[in-house]
Design a protein around this motif. Structure first.
Motif, PDB file in Angstrom:
ATOM      1  N   LEU A   1       9.062  -3.591  23.557  1.00  0.00           N
ATOM      2  CA  LEU A   1      10.460  -3.791  23.935  1.00  0.00           C
ATOM      3  C   LEU A   1      11.386  -2.939  23.074  1.00  0.00           C
ATOM      4  N   LEU A   2      11.112  -2.871  21.770  1.00  0.00           N
ATOM      5  CA  LEU A   2      11.930  -2.045  20.883  1.00  0.00           C
ATOM      6  C   LEU A   2      11.826  -0.564  21.239  1.00  0.00           C
ATOM      7  N   PHE A   3      10.620  -0.128  21.598  1.00  0.00           N
ATOM      8  CA  PHE A   3      10.450   1.269  21.977  1.00  0.00           C
ATOM      9  C   PHE A   3      11.270   1.569  23.230  1.00  0.00           C
ATOM     10  N   THR A   4      11.257   0.652  24.173  1.00  0.00           N
ATOM     11  CA  THR A   4      12.033   0.835  25.401  1.00  0.00           C
ATOM     12  C   THR A   4      13.523   0.889  25.091  1.00  0.00           C
ATOM     13  N   GLY A   5      13.983  -0.030  24.231  1.00  0.00           N
ATOM     14  CA  GLY A   5      15.392  -0.032  23.872  1.00  0.00           C
ATOM     15  C   GLY A   5      15.807   1.214  23.122  1.00  0.00           C
ATOM     16  N   SER A   6      14.949   1.680  22.213  1.00  0.00           N
ATOM     17  CA  SER A   6      15.246   2.886  21.448  1.00  0.00           C
ATOM     18  C   SER A   6      15.391   4.095  22.364  1.00  0.00           C
TER      19      SER A   6
ATOM     20  N   ALA B   1      15.822   3.874  13.664  1.00  0.00           N
ATOM     21  CA  ALA B   1      15.376   2.637  13.022  1.00  0.00           C
ATOM     22  C   ALA B   1      14.552   1.784  13.982  1.00  0.00           C
ATOM     23  N   SER B   2      15.022   1.655  15.211  1.00  0.00           N
ATOM     24  CA  SER B   2      14.284   0.846  16.190  1.00  0.00           C
ATOM     25  C   SER B   2      12.987   1.527  16.606  1.00  0.00           C
ATOM     26  N   TYR B   3      12.986   2.854  16.663  1.00  0.00           N
ATOM     27  CA  TYR B   3      11.758   3.600  16.972  1.00  0.00           C
ATOM     28  C   TYR B   3      10.691   3.351  15.913  1.00  0.00           C
ATOM     29  N   ALA B   4      11.069   3.476  14.636  1.00  0.00           N
ATOM     30  CA  ALA B   4      10.103   3.272  13.560  1.00  0.00           C
ATOM     31  C   ALA B   4       9.574   1.844  13.565  1.00  0.00           C
ATOM     32  N   ALA B   5      10.458   0.867  13.766  1.00  0.00           N
ATOM     33  CA  ALA B   5      10.020  -0.526  13.832  1.00  0.00           C
ATOM     34  C   ALA B   5       9.056  -0.732  14.996  1.00  0.00           C
ATOM     35  N   ALA B   6       9.351  -0.108  16.134  1.00  0.00           N
ATOM     36  CA  ALA B   6       8.476  -0.230  17.300  1.00  0.00           C
ATOM     37  C   ALA B   6       7.098   0.347  17.010  1.00  0.00           C
ATOM     38  N   GLN B   7       7.060   1.513  16.386  1.00  0.00           N
ATOM     39  CA  GLN B   7       5.773   2.120  16.051  1.00  0.00           C
ATOM     40  C   GLN B   7       4.973   1.201  15.133  1.00  0.00           C
ATOM     41  N   PHE B   8       5.618   0.669  14.121  1.00  0.00           N
ATOM     42  CA  PHE B   8       4.925  -0.218  13.185  1.00  0.00           C
ATOM     43  C   PHE B   8       4.345  -1.431  13.904  1.00  0.00           C
TER      44      PHE B   8
ATOM     45  N   ARG C   1       0.835  -1.200   0.000  1.00  0.00           N
ATOM     46  CA  ARG C   1       0.000   0.000   0.000  1.00  0.00           C
ATOM     47  C   ARG C   1       0.874   1.256   0.000  1.00  0.00           C
ATOM     48  N   LEU C   2       0.275   2.338  -0.480  1.00  0.00           N
ATOM     49  CA  LEU C   2       1.014   3.591  -0.568  1.00  0.00           C
ATOM     50  C   LEU C   2       1.529   4.031   0.799  1.00  0.00           C
ATOM     51  N   GLU C   3       0.706   3.909   1.840  1.00  0.00           N
ATOM     52  CA  GLU C   3       1.151   4.364   3.161  1.00  0.00           C
ATOM     53  C   GLU C   3       2.329   3.556   3.685  1.00  0.00           C
ATOM     54  N   HIS C   4       2.393   2.264   3.328  1.00  0.00           N
ATOM     55  CA  HIS C   4       3.541   1.457   3.730  1.00  0.00           C
ATOM     56  C   HIS C   4       4.799   1.905   2.992  1.00  0.00           C
ATOM     57  N   ALA C   5       4.649   2.217   1.717  1.00  0.00           N
ATOM     58  CA  ALA C   5       5.797   2.699   0.948  1.00  0.00           C
ATOM     59  C   ALA C   5       6.297   4.031   1.502  1.00  0.00           C
ATOM     60  N   VAL C   6       5.365   4.925   1.853  1.00  0.00           N
ATOM     61  CA  VAL C   6       5.755   6.216   2.439  1.00  0.00           C
ATOM     62  C   VAL C   6       6.450   5.993   3.772  1.00  0.00           C
ATOM     63  N   PHE C   7       5.896   5.089   4.587  1.00  0.00           N
ATOM     64  CA  PHE C   7       6.501   4.789   5.884  1.00  0.00           C
ATOM     65  C   PHE C   7       7.934   4.283   5.728  1.00  0.00           C
ATOM     66  N   LEU C   8       8.131   3.322   4.844  1.00  0.00           N
ATOM     67  CA  LEU C   8       9.468   2.756   4.653  1.00  0.00           C
ATOM     68  C   LEU C   8      10.429   3.792   4.075  1.00  0.00           C
ATOM     69  N   GLY C   9       9.957   4.557   3.089  1.00  0.00           N
ATOM     70  CA  GLY C   9      10.819   5.571   2.500  1.00  0.00           C
ATOM     71  C   GLY C   9      11.196   6.658   3.493  1.00  0.00           C
TER      72      GLY C   9
ATOM     73  N   ALA D   1       4.967   8.840  11.310  1.00  0.00           N
ATOM     74  CA  ALA D   1       3.740   8.565  12.055  1.00  0.00           C
ATOM     75  C   ALA D   1       2.475   8.826  11.232  1.00  0.00           C
ATOM     76  N   PRO D   2       2.403   9.907  10.428  1.00  0.00           N
ATOM     77  CA  PRO D   2       1.209  10.091   9.608  1.00  0.00           C
ATOM     78  C   PRO D   2       0.952   8.941   8.630  1.00  0.00           C
ATOM     79  N   ALA D   3       2.024   8.332   8.105  1.00  0.00           N
ATOM     80  CA  ALA D   3       1.826   7.177   7.223  1.00  0.00           C
ATOM     81  C   ALA D   3       1.127   6.051   7.972  1.00  0.00           C
ATOM     82  N   LEU D   4       1.495   5.838   9.223  1.00  0.00           N
ATOM     83  CA  LEU D   4       0.824   4.820  10.028  1.00  0.00           C
ATOM     84  C   LEU D   4      -0.597   5.232  10.371  1.00  0.00           C
ATOM     85  N   ALA D   5      -0.819   6.533  10.542  1.00  0.00           N
ATOM     86  CA  ALA D   5      -2.177   7.015  10.814  1.00  0.00           C
ATOM     87  C   ALA D   5      -3.099   6.736   9.626  1.00  0.00           C
ATOM     88  N   VAL D   6      -2.572   6.891   8.412  1.00  0.00           N
ATOM     89  CA  VAL D   6      -3.360   6.554   7.223  1.00  0.00           C
ATOM     90  C   VAL D   6      -3.720   5.075   7.246  1.00  0.00           C
TER      91      VAL D   6
END
Length: 234
Positions: free
Chosen positions: A180-185, A211-218, A2-10, A35-40
């Motif tokens: 756990l990733l959010f805590t580590g980040s 990188a770990s923050y974004a993975a945690a959010q996802f 999906r477009l929002e996933h592509a935006v998130f990764l980019g 974060a807005p990409a995840l909100a979409v």
């Protein structure tokens, strides 16, 4: 994809690259899109998700976007405190959603997180007194979310280790790893600020943090969407 996933990764990739090479302008463009990409993604699922859950997730991600903007310059103490305050709002939204969905603290998850929080609080008080109080308060909010996300009851059938539900096909089991990733980040933010002095090391650490923050959010967003999905499919 999906477009929002592509935006998130980019946006994530560009933000991490900007941190590692020291290009703040690149981060200013890319980081506020994470974060807005995840909100979409959340809004696309709103017909299958409880309305209150949707509101909490979108509100939490909006607060995270504000925090991301403040945290583009992590070495500015005033911006760091404002960023932590914004992320505390996000953590409160996530905690509220998890509590609504039946998450409860377990000793296996609570004890190591509480010890980590106390250790970080002690280091901040000893070596960064000017920011110790707001960051310690934020740490308590983070520890609460992380503890609740590790409740194995949220993902029945998942194998658990040290209060962490190991990922399986059910995305509800992603919650524990996300917390756990959010805590580590965020723990690495403290380490970077207090102990890493070389510019190259600080940039590398910031790349890992982002990188770990974004993975945690996802993982957290996907897990909470699956937790509240009406038909319980992943």
């Amino acid at each position: 994809m999906r477009l929002e996933h592509a935006v998130f990764l980019g946006a994530t990739g560009a933000t991490v690259l900007g941190a590692v090479i020291g290009n703040e302008r690149l981060q200013q463009v890319a980081k506020p899109l994470i974060a807005p990409a995840l909100a979409v993604r959340v809004l696309r699922e709103r017909s299958e998700t409880d309305a209150a859950d949707t509101a909490l997730l979108v509100g939490g991600l909006a607060a995270a976007t504000v925090g991301d903007v403040f945290m583009i310059d992590p070495d500015n103490d005033a911006r760091l405190v404002r960023g932590a305050s914004s992320f505390a709002v996000m953590q409160a939204a996530y905690t509220t959603l998890l509590l609504r969905r039946g998450a409860r603290p377990t000793a296996q998850a609570l004890i190591p997180r509480k010890l980590g929080w106390l250790g970080a609080a002690g280091l901040l008080r000893a070596r960064a007194r000017t920011v110790s109080t707001p960051l310690t308060a934020y740490g308590a909010a983070l520890a609460t979310t992380s503890t609740l996300s590790a409740d194995p009851a949220l993902a029945p059938g998942a194998e658990t280790t040290a209060g962490l539900a190991l990922p399986n096909a059910d995305r509800r089991s992603w919650l524990g790893l996300g917390g756990l990733l959010f805590t580590g980040s965020d723990g690495l933010i403290v380490v970077r600020r207090l102990f890493i002095r070389k510019e190259s090391g600080r940039r590398a650490a910031e790349g890992v943090i982002l990188a770990s923050y974004a993975a945690a959010q996802f993982l957290l967003v996907e897990g909470m969407l699956a937790l509240g999905r009406k038909n319980r499919t992943s």
